[in-house]
Design a protein around this motif. Structure first.
Motif, PDB file in Angstrom:
ATOM      1  N   VAL A   1      -2.464   3.691   7.232  1.00  0.00           N
ATOM      2  CA  VAL A   1      -2.815   5.054   6.954  1.00  0.00           C
ATOM      3  C   VAL A   1      -1.709   6.407   7.114  1.00  0.00           C
ATOM      4  O   VAL A   1      -0.824   7.115   6.454  1.00  0.00           O
ATOM      5  N   MET A   2      -0.551   5.824   7.629  1.00  0.00           N
ATOM      6  CA  MET A   2       0.681   6.853   7.964  1.00  0.00           C
ATOM      7  C   MET A   2       1.261   6.624   6.949  1.00  0.00           C
ATOM      8  O   MET A   2       1.819   7.785   6.018  1.00  0.00           O
ATOM      9  N   ALA A   3       0.868   5.531   6.027  1.00  0.00           N
ATOM     10  CA  ALA A   3       2.183   5.444   4.633  1.00  0.00           C
ATOM     11  C   ALA A   3       1.318   5.894   3.632  1.00  0.00           C
ATOM     12  O   ALA A   3       2.040   6.915   2.652  1.00  0.00           O
ATOM     13  N   ILE A   4       0.322   6.039   3.476  1.00  0.00           N
ATOM     14  CA  ILE A   4      -0.875   6.767   2.352  1.00  0.00           C
ATOM     15  C   ILE A   4      -0.274   8.187   2.821  1.00  0.00           C
ATOM     16  O   ILE A   4       0.155   9.103   2.270  1.00  0.00           O
TER      17      ILE A   4
ATOM     18  N   GLY B   1       6.403   4.482   4.298  1.00  0.00           N
ATOM     19  CA  GLY B   1       5.576   3.266   5.370  1.00  0.00           C
ATOM     20  C   GLY B   1       5.872   2.540   6.371  1.00  0.00           C
ATOM     21  O   GLY B   1       7.064   3.039   6.449  1.00  0.00           O
ATOM     22  N   ASP B   2       5.511   0.969   6.262  1.00  0.00           N
ATOM     23  CA  ASP B   2       6.095   0.879   7.483  1.00  0.00           C
ATOM     24  C   ASP B   2       7.790   0.427   7.747  1.00  0.00           C
ATOM     25  O   ASP B   2       8.171   0.040   8.742  1.00  0.00           O
TER      26      ASP B   2
ATOM     27  N   ILE C   1       1.003  -1.004   0.480  1.00  0.00           N
ATOM     28  CA  ILE C   1      -0.012   0.298  -0.544  1.00  0.00           C
ATOM     29  C   ILE C   1       1.260   1.152   0.224  1.00  0.00           C
ATOM     30  O   ILE C   1       0.918   2.414  -0.441  1.00  0.00           O
ATOM     31  N   GLY C   2       1.634   1.594   0.310  1.00  0.00           N
ATOM     32  CA  GLY C   2       2.501   2.550   1.223  1.00  0.00           C
ATOM     33  C   GLY C   2       3.605   2.623  -0.214  1.00  0.00           C
ATOM     34  O   GLY C   2       3.610   3.381  -0.832  1.00  0.00           O
TER      35      GLY C   2
ATOM     36  N   ALA D   1       9.558   1.133   0.444  1.00  0.00           N
ATOM     37  CA  ALA D   1       8.814   1.066   0.699  1.00  0.00           C
ATOM     38  C   ALA D   1       8.436  -0.092   1.463  1.00  0.00           C
ATOM     39  O   ALA D   1       8.035  -1.022   0.560  1.00  0.00           O
ATOM     40  N   ASP D   2       9.751  -1.138   1.493  1.00  0.00           N
ATOM     41  CA  ASP D   2       9.612  -2.385   1.574  1.00  0.00           C
ATOM     42  C   ASP D   2       9.900  -3.516   2.963  1.00  0.00           C
ATOM     43  O   ASP D   2      10.518  -4.116   3.372  1.00  0.00           O
ATOM     44  N   GLY D   3       9.110  -2.313   3.616  1.00  0.00           N
ATOM     45  CA  GLY D   3       8.337  -2.552   5.010  1.00  0.00           C
ATOM     46  C   GLY D   3       8.762  -3.164   6.442  1.00  0.00           C
ATOM     47  O   GLY D   3      10.072  -2.543   6.312  1.00  0.00           O
ATOM     48  N   LEU D   4       8.702  -3.893   7.233  1.00  0.00           N
ATOM     49  CA  LEU D   4       8.885  -4.104   8.224  1.00  0.00           C
ATOM     50  C   LEU D   4      10.518  -4.712   8.382  1.00  0.00           C
ATOM     51  O   LEU D   4      12.003  -4.211   9.104  1.00  0.00           O
TER      52      LEU D   4
END
Ligand code: FAD
Length: 411
Positions: free
Chosen positions: A304-307, A289-290, A13-14, A157-160
């Motif tokens: 939501v924060m990612a957006i 994002g994450d 999503i991010g 934007a590759d997450g945790l």
């Protein structure tokens, strides 16, 4: 010379939000996603007004509303005795915040962003796992199995478990020892049960909580069961197993226990976040994002924060372009000046929120007593979240203080 202005690593999503927002500002964007297809695993997602406001500015709110549900209340109940503790009346959220609160299937939100990216001409590439980043004279190079490609700016934007984050911070994901089970099922399966088809309901209990809400215009029903894993606390590797799920909810009320057999039992999500970091930018490489701010999900603000990240960066980029030329260093600095502090607040508040939800014994009873007396129209604890997203640090509202809300400036 690169054939794109921005490379985005990660098509969750991010990543897609960033790609869409920057493409709408006239930039050429490529997304590199390691999975063979773009998609989302998981069930429902709550998206608060600070997100739907941005989706509206991108022309996506109508589609999102047609796929989601607008709940009337956020209801909090005690998971042990099933009584209502408090609620937040969302029926006037649109009037107060200028945009609605929506619950939507994750794949529907992701799909909406993906279709919008395709329409906008984003270059979407699958099967590319980025393994390293290098700073070069004309931007950043990303390294993957196909070689190396350079862009003036790279957004990770590759997450945790971001590959880019260790370049900027040496922190590791933090285990909360909590586990989430999810399940999105046809609504007929809960037709005879004591559930609400118009509210988001969260049952808070000792070291556990249980969330329920409708999806897809009421055709589906979403449940999330979250609990503290004894095996995680004991340091065992195989934590979060279904036997732990059942044991964690033994003492909860009938409504919660009736929902448990409907959870997916073949997969579960271990809850990690990270310590907030106050710098997300290194040269022309930026986290989003994450990758930048993975939260515990208790405030429902991760996606939501990612957006919001995507909107803030693209608004700064758009303002620069409108002023005659794009100064990437200034745009990234403006992004870095405002987003880390906002997300730090969300991450730390989400941790505190989890502790409040999971209280036991006397503190649980004291919490319940306080919540039973709060005004259901008191928005002071969410105004700082649901109000307009700040573009600069001076626009960031104080936490927990009622503020007169103004609509965000559109550029
Ligand atoms: P991700 O979704 O992790 O996407 C990262 C993408 O990058 C993936 O597609 C991955 O395949 C790709 N990738 C990773 N590494 C590489 C690489 N090396 N090269 C190329 N590609 C790569 N948030 C809300 O706003 N509301 C909610 O109600 C909510 N509920 C939640 C409930 C639960 C149980 C959980 C666990 C989370 C919840 N969240 C919620 C949080 C939200 O899901 C996340 O914050 C959000 O999905 C993060 O999106 P992202 O795109 O930044 O990261």
């Amino acid at each position: 010379m690169s054939d794109v202005d921005v490379l985005v690593v990660g098509g969750g999503i991010g990543g897609l939000a960033n790609a869409l927002a920057l493409t709408q500002k006239g930039l050429r964007v490529r997304v590199l996603e390691r999975a063979p297809e773009f998609g989302e695993v998981g069930a429902g997602l709550q998206i608060a007004p600070n997100c739907t406001r941005i989706l509206e500015s991108w022309g996506l709110l109508e589609e999102v509303l047609s796929l989601g549900v607008r709940p009337e209340n956020l209801v909090m109940k005690d998971a042990v005795d099933g009584t209502v503790l408090t609620r937040l009346d969302l029926s006037d959220a649109r009037e107060r915040y200028g945009s609605p609160y929506v619950v939507i299937h994750r794949s529907d939100l992701h799909g909406t962003l993906l279709r919008a990216c395709r329409r906008a001409g984003v270059d979407l590439v699958n099967n590319v796992a980025v393994t390293a980043y290098e700073h070069v004279d004309d931007g950043v190079a990303v390294v993957h199995q196909g070689g190396r490609e350079v862009a003036p700016v790279v957004l990770a934007a590759d997450g945790l478990y971001s590959v880019a984050r260790p370049l900027i911070s040496d922190d590791e994901p933090v285990s909360s020892a909590y586990v989430a089970y999810r399940g999105a099922i046809p609504a007929e399966q809960v037709a005879s049960m004591d559930v609400s088809m118009s509210d988001v309901v969260v049952y808070v209990g000792p070291h556990c909580h249980f969330v329920q809400y409708p999806l897809r215009q009421g055709e589906m029903f979403n449940q999330v069961a979250v609990f503290r894993s004894p095996k995680a606390l004991a340091g065992q590797e195989d934590w979060g197993t279904p036997d732990e799920l059942d044991a964690a909810f033994t003492d909860t009320c009938d409504q919660v226990r009736a929902g448990l057999p409907l959870m997916w039992r073949d997969r579960w999500w271990r809850m990690f976040d990270r310590e907030p970091i106050m710098n997300w930018v290194q040269g022309r490489l930026a986290l989003t994002g994450d990758a930048a701010h993975p939260p515990l999900q208790y405030l429902a603000q991760g996606a939501v924060m990612a957006i919001e990240d995507a909107w803030v960066l693209s608004e700064h980029v758009g303002a620069q372009l409108a002023a005659g030329g794009l100064d990437w260093d200034a745009a990234l600095a403006a992004y870095n000046a405002v987003r880390p502090e906002h997300c730090r607040r969300v991450l730390t508040t989400a941790r505190a929120w989890g502790e409040l939800w999971h209280l036991t014994d006397g503190p649980r009873e004291a919490r319940n007593e306080l919540l039973r007396h709060r005004d259901v129209h008191d928005y002071s604890f969410v105004d700082w979240l649901y109000g307009p997203t700040a573009l600069t640090p001076d626009q960031e509202p104080p936490m927990f203080t009622p503020q007169p809300l103004e609509q965000p400036a559109r550029t």
